[in-house]
Design a protein around this motif. Structure first.
Motif, short mmCIF file in Angstrom:
data_model
loop_
_atom_site.label_atom_id
_atom_site.label_comp_id
_atom_site.label_asym_id
_atom_site.label_seq_id
_atom_site.Cartn_x
_atom_site.Cartn_y
_atom_site.Cartn_z
N GLU A 259 0.84 -1.20 0.00
CA GLU A 259 0.00 0.00 0.00
C GLU A 259 0.88 1.25 0.00
N PRO A 260 0.32 2.38 -0.51
CA PRO A 260 -1.08 2.71 -0.77
C PRO A 260 -1.69 1.96 -1.96
N ARG A 273 -9.71 10.45 5.85
CA ARG A 273 -8.67 10.70 4.86
C ARG A 273 -7.28 10.55 5.46
N LYS A 274 -7.14 10.80 6.75
CA LYS A 274 -5.83 10.70 7.39
C LYS A 274 -5.22 9.32 7.20
N ASN A 275 -6.05 8.31 7.21
CA ASN A 275 -5.57 6.94 7.03
C ASN A 275 -4.84 6.82 5.70
N TYR A 276 -5.44 7.36 4.64
CA TYR A 276 -4.89 7.20 3.29
C TYR A 276 -3.80 8.23 2.98
N ASP A 277 -4.02 9.48 3.41
CA ASP A 277 -3.13 10.56 3.00
C ASP A 277 -1.88 10.67 3.86
N ASP A 278 -1.95 10.15 5.08
CA ASP A 278 -0.83 10.32 6.01
C ASP A 278 -0.26 8.98 6.47
N ASP A 305 -8.02 -3.40 -3.81
CA ASP A 305 -9.21 -2.70 -3.31
C ASP A 305 -9.16 -2.59 -1.79
N ASN A 306 -9.47 -1.42 -1.30
CA ASN A 306 -9.65 -1.23 0.14
C ASN A 306 -11.02 -0.67 0.44
N SER A 307 -11.95 -0.80 -0.50
CA SER A 307 -13.27 -0.22 -0.27
C SER A 307 -14.21 -1.21 0.41
#
Length: 847
Positions: A259-260, A273-278, A305-307
């Motif tokens: 990941e990402p 969003r913090k999970n993905y962006d940071d 996929d992480n959805s």
């Protein structure tokens, strides 16, 4: 003497192999000599064989026995009774305070509790391996990682023992792993064969990816259909790990993925969003460093996929942790040719070992940061809930008490707070009765899981999906629910169980069982198995019962006591036992003359034939669909079905069966002789239940003659596009998994037991068939505006509106019941399961 020399030689070879192995996986490291390496214990190098699951467990047991810094616990078992284990590793002080550490972590995850001092709290690291049985390198990496933690003399290992608690789950899917290990080891050559065409690299159906019931357990963290995941999620909520890994394998010609994942398009809508962006970015730097050190190729951000919330790498994201998916190129055996040369099993294992270490180092360096995030995640859950316009969900089905219990239990398994509803309420034309409905407030720590259960997702950043694009579990359970339904909130539900019903006393003319309850089909099968003659009333009626006048819907079961082959005493004893075991309420009546509607001796009342079901499995058949059907008949009906490999169908006499279920698949490989036998059997009265693409084979063979929907692509489909756009554009035409509202003909036997004429259905096929030309034989069709949630292209939505969900096709004296939506998806579409059960029990009435 000769034997002794051979033993010494073997021992020396073993020592040299151990040394070379440690140099391969942990170059430059030194290890304590009081902890056996996996190769010391097993007698072969890791990567030389696929290690059986029982040996992995025995190695972990040995580490537990030898080291005060390791503890092995059993958290559950698989369908095949293999133990589900967790090995916990930390320093002696932490191990002696493990329960105190756990309770502080749970306190940290509760925004309504006092904030603990995180400066001294360890990082809770959960290394999860082996959810897909034929992606075996990760479980081997689990043993090496455990060994490294306990034996390495490195500063990193010492710091981890002092400042982290590491939980290692070697294999989420023990049954699938052993299925694959047996295949790979049994077909291994000496020397191993690298040719991809070799049998070792091409498992037989159903392959080892899935569990006992051929279910992909990496989709089960949300539905919780299977014991492997049920015990895992229960354990997860006892710890709330800061980081959770999910190790996989992919194509042999690939490299390594970490990941990402794909930005926006593969991200879950409720995760901050913090999970993905940071956080993802922070951790990726460690994976980059470790992979650069061993000069292994890798990639990020393109797909995966992480959805979908049911992945082992997504569920932790919705619990305040970081879920991480890793994928390595697979040797699918011991060595296999690839575009970059030979890929060895050891190479795939090493990729996962280094990323296990990278994950632990990243978690250690970000210990306080991740603990702060865990509290922040649940704090913001409450604040988001307060700002939401939706304050609660009201749900419940007054006609189906056992399905209610299943859904409430399910919510509670995900730590969602459920309250009793103490006042009758009508919302949107649906009645929610006090004592038969419940309230879920949104303002609770699990707010994001509440959204997962009740919200329909309709906005997407992408149009290509690795998996399902809809997962509303209230719809999966067919549960009526309403936003802001109000009602009077009662007590928090601490526990719930199926209701017990007193069996009516005294003699009776007949006994009646309402078919509306989810477990009524289970009652029917077991009553028939007990030798009880059961009939069905095919119109609504009102009967004078031992409890007074009762309204019964069409489909009600009737046991006439004057037509039983057993004595009254034997029938009553069996009835009482089966009713108790299936949680059914039995009504007694002393007359066949009903107060309203048809009488019990009407020509619209008929005897029910006991199902005898055959289901083809094997090459060409979807193991997922076949497994879901098998799982449901086993676990929800307690009814055996005969599974026959497609290669063996030519030896079967179909007249020994009254029903054949065709899971989705390609049946073009069946012999001409069997096809003729099949046509003859259908024409003489057989019932075929066809799922998805199986209907296309029936059409090609001329067994059915239904017509496809013919709508050309809408004008927004351009004639020319760049070559690089082909995957995204063509992929957007697929219906990968979305939810629609269907309308039921409640007078048709396929809909017996349903009290409302609307029902959410799940579709994961692009097969669109017109309604039957016979006006009576499309009992389930779509509402005028059917879309509820998930992705579908505009063109496909227009096709869907012109198509049917279920069609009955007469074929000679028999019939085919076509399911174009999936009634058994992932084993937990309880709302539509009953459509399949009705087809099994009442198929011969449907045309």
């Amino acid at each position: 003497m000769k034997k002794s020399l051979l033993f010494v030689f073997a021992f020396l070879v073993s020592i040299s192999l151990v040394f070379s192995q440690e140099e391969y996986y942990f170059p430059g490291e030194t290890f304590k000599n009081n902890v056996p390496s996996p190769s010391d214990f097993l007698g072969y190098e890791i990567g030389e064989w696929h290690t059986r699951y029982d040996l992995i467990v025995k190695y972990f047991e040995k580490l537990d026995e030898l080291s005060p810094m390791a503890e092995l616990i059993v958290i559950g078992q698989s369908h095949e009774l293999r133990p589900k284990v967790i090995l916990t590793i930390s320093n002696e002080s932490n191990m002696n305070s493990l329960e105190e550490i756990r309770l502080k972590q749970v306190q940290l995850a509760d925004p309504r509790a006092e904030m603990p001092d995180i400066s001294e709290m360890p990082s809770i690291i959960h290394l999860g391996y082996g959810v897909h049985g034929n992606e075996p390198s990760s479980a081997e990496a689990a043993m090496l990682t455990a060994y490294w933690l306990l034996a390495s003399e490195s500063d990193l290992a010492k710091n981890l023992l002092d400042n982290a608690v590491v939980h290692i789950d070697p294999t989420l899917n023990p049954d699938g792993r052993d299925r694959h290990s047996l295949w790979a080891n049994s077909n291994k050559g000496f020397p191993p064969v690298a040719d991809p065409a070799d049998r070792e690299h091409n498992e037989a159906w159903p392959r080892g990816r899935t569990n006992h019931y051929w279910f992909d357990l990496n989709r089960d963290w949300l539905p919780l259909a299977h014991p492997e995941t049920q015990s895992k999620v229960e354990w997860y909520h006892e710890w709330y790990p800061n980081v959770t890994t999910d190790f996989h394998e992919m194509g042999t010609n690939s490299t390594y993925f970490f990941e990402p994942t794909k930005p926006y398009g593969s991200e879950n809508p409720v995760v901050p969003r913090k999970n993905y962006d940071d956080i993802n970015v922070r951790f990726a730097k460690y994976f980059e460093k470790y992979m650069n050190e061993i000069k292994s190729l890798y990639w990020t951000k393109e797909v995966f996929d992480n959805s979908y919330p049911g992945y082992g790498s997504t569920y932790p994201d919705i619990q305040g942790g970081l879920g991480l998916v890793f994928e390595t190129a697979s040797s699918r055996g011991h060595v296999q040719e690839s575009q970059r040369g030979e890929i060895t099993f050891a190479f795939t294992i090493r990729n996962h070992v280094v990323n296990s270490l990278a994950t632990m180092e990243a978690a250690l360096d970000n210990r306080e940061y991740m603990n702060e995030y865990l509290r922040e995640f649940f704090d913001t859950a409450l604040s988001e809930a307060r700002s939401s316009s939706v304050k609660n969900y009201l749900f419940g089905d007054q006609y189906d008490p056992n399905r209610n219990v299943l859904f409430v239990k399910f919510l509670m398994d995900h730590q969602i707070e459920v309250y009793e509803n103490t006042a009758d309420k009508t919302v949107g034309g649906v009645e929610y009765k006090a004592g038969q409905s419940w309230i879920v407030p949104t303002e609770q720590p699990q707010y994001r899981m509440v959204r997962t259960m009740f919200e329909y997702v309709g906005e997407f950043a992408d149009s290509v999906f690795y998996d399902a694009s809809a997962w509303t579990m209230a719809a999966a359970y067919g549960m009526p629910f309403a936003e802001n339904g109000g009602g009077s909130r009662g007590e928090l539900v601490e526990s719930i169980d199926f209701e017990s019903h007193a069996f009516p006393e005294g003699d009776a003319y007949a006994y009646l069982i309402d078919w509306s309850d989810y477990y009524a089909p289970k009652f029917l099968y077991h009553a028939q198995k007990e030798g009880i003659h059961v009939e069905q009333v095919n119109r609504p009626f009102t009967s004078e019962t031992h409890e007074g006048p009762v309204d019964f819907p069409a489909g009600t079961l009737m046991i006439p006591m004057g037509f039983q082959q057993k004595s009254n005493e034997e029938v009553l004893a069996s009835l009482e036992k089966v009713a108790r075991e299936t949680h059914q309420k039995v009504y007694a009546t002393n007359t066949g003359l009903n107060l309203k509607g048809i009488d019990l001796g009407s020509n619209l009342v008929g005897a029910l034939e006991m199902p005898k079901v055959l289901m083809p499995v094997g090459n060409g058949v979807s193991s997922y669909d076949a497994g879901a059907i098998w799982y449901l008949t086993d676990n929800q009906l307690g009814m055996p079905i005969t599974k026959v490999d497609t290669d063996a169908l030519g030896r079967i006499n179909l007249f020994d069966y009254n029903t054949v279920i065709l899971p989705a698949g390609n049946y073009s490989g069946l012999s001409d002789r069997f096809v003729e036998h099949f046509k003859d059997w259908v024409s003489r009265g057989g019932t075929v239940i066809s799922i998805g693409s199986a209907s296309l084979w029936l059409q090609r063979e001329g067994i059915t003659k239904e017509k496809p929907v013919e709508i050309e692509d809408l004008p927004d489909d351009p004639k020319e596009l760049p070559f690089a756009d082909r995957r995204n554009f063509e992929g957007a035409k697929a219906v990968g998994g979305s939810i629609y509202m269907a309308e039921l003909d409640l007078t048709h036997p396929i809909a017996y037991g349903y009290q409302r004429n609307t029902l959410p259905v799940y579709r994961n096929t692009s097969i669109f068939i017109q309604p039957s030309q016979n006006k009576y034989l499309t009992p389930v069709r779509y509402a005028d505006e059917p879309y509820l949630g998930g992705y579908i292209s505009d063109t496909n939505l227009e096709r869907l509106k012109e198509s049917s969900s279920i069609i009955i096709s007469p074929s000679g004296g028999g019939r085919v019941i076509h399911f174009f939506d999936n009634p058994v998806f992932r084993g937990t579409w309880f709302g539509t399961n009953k459509l399949l059960f009705n087809a099994i029990f009442f198929g011969n009435q449907m045309d």
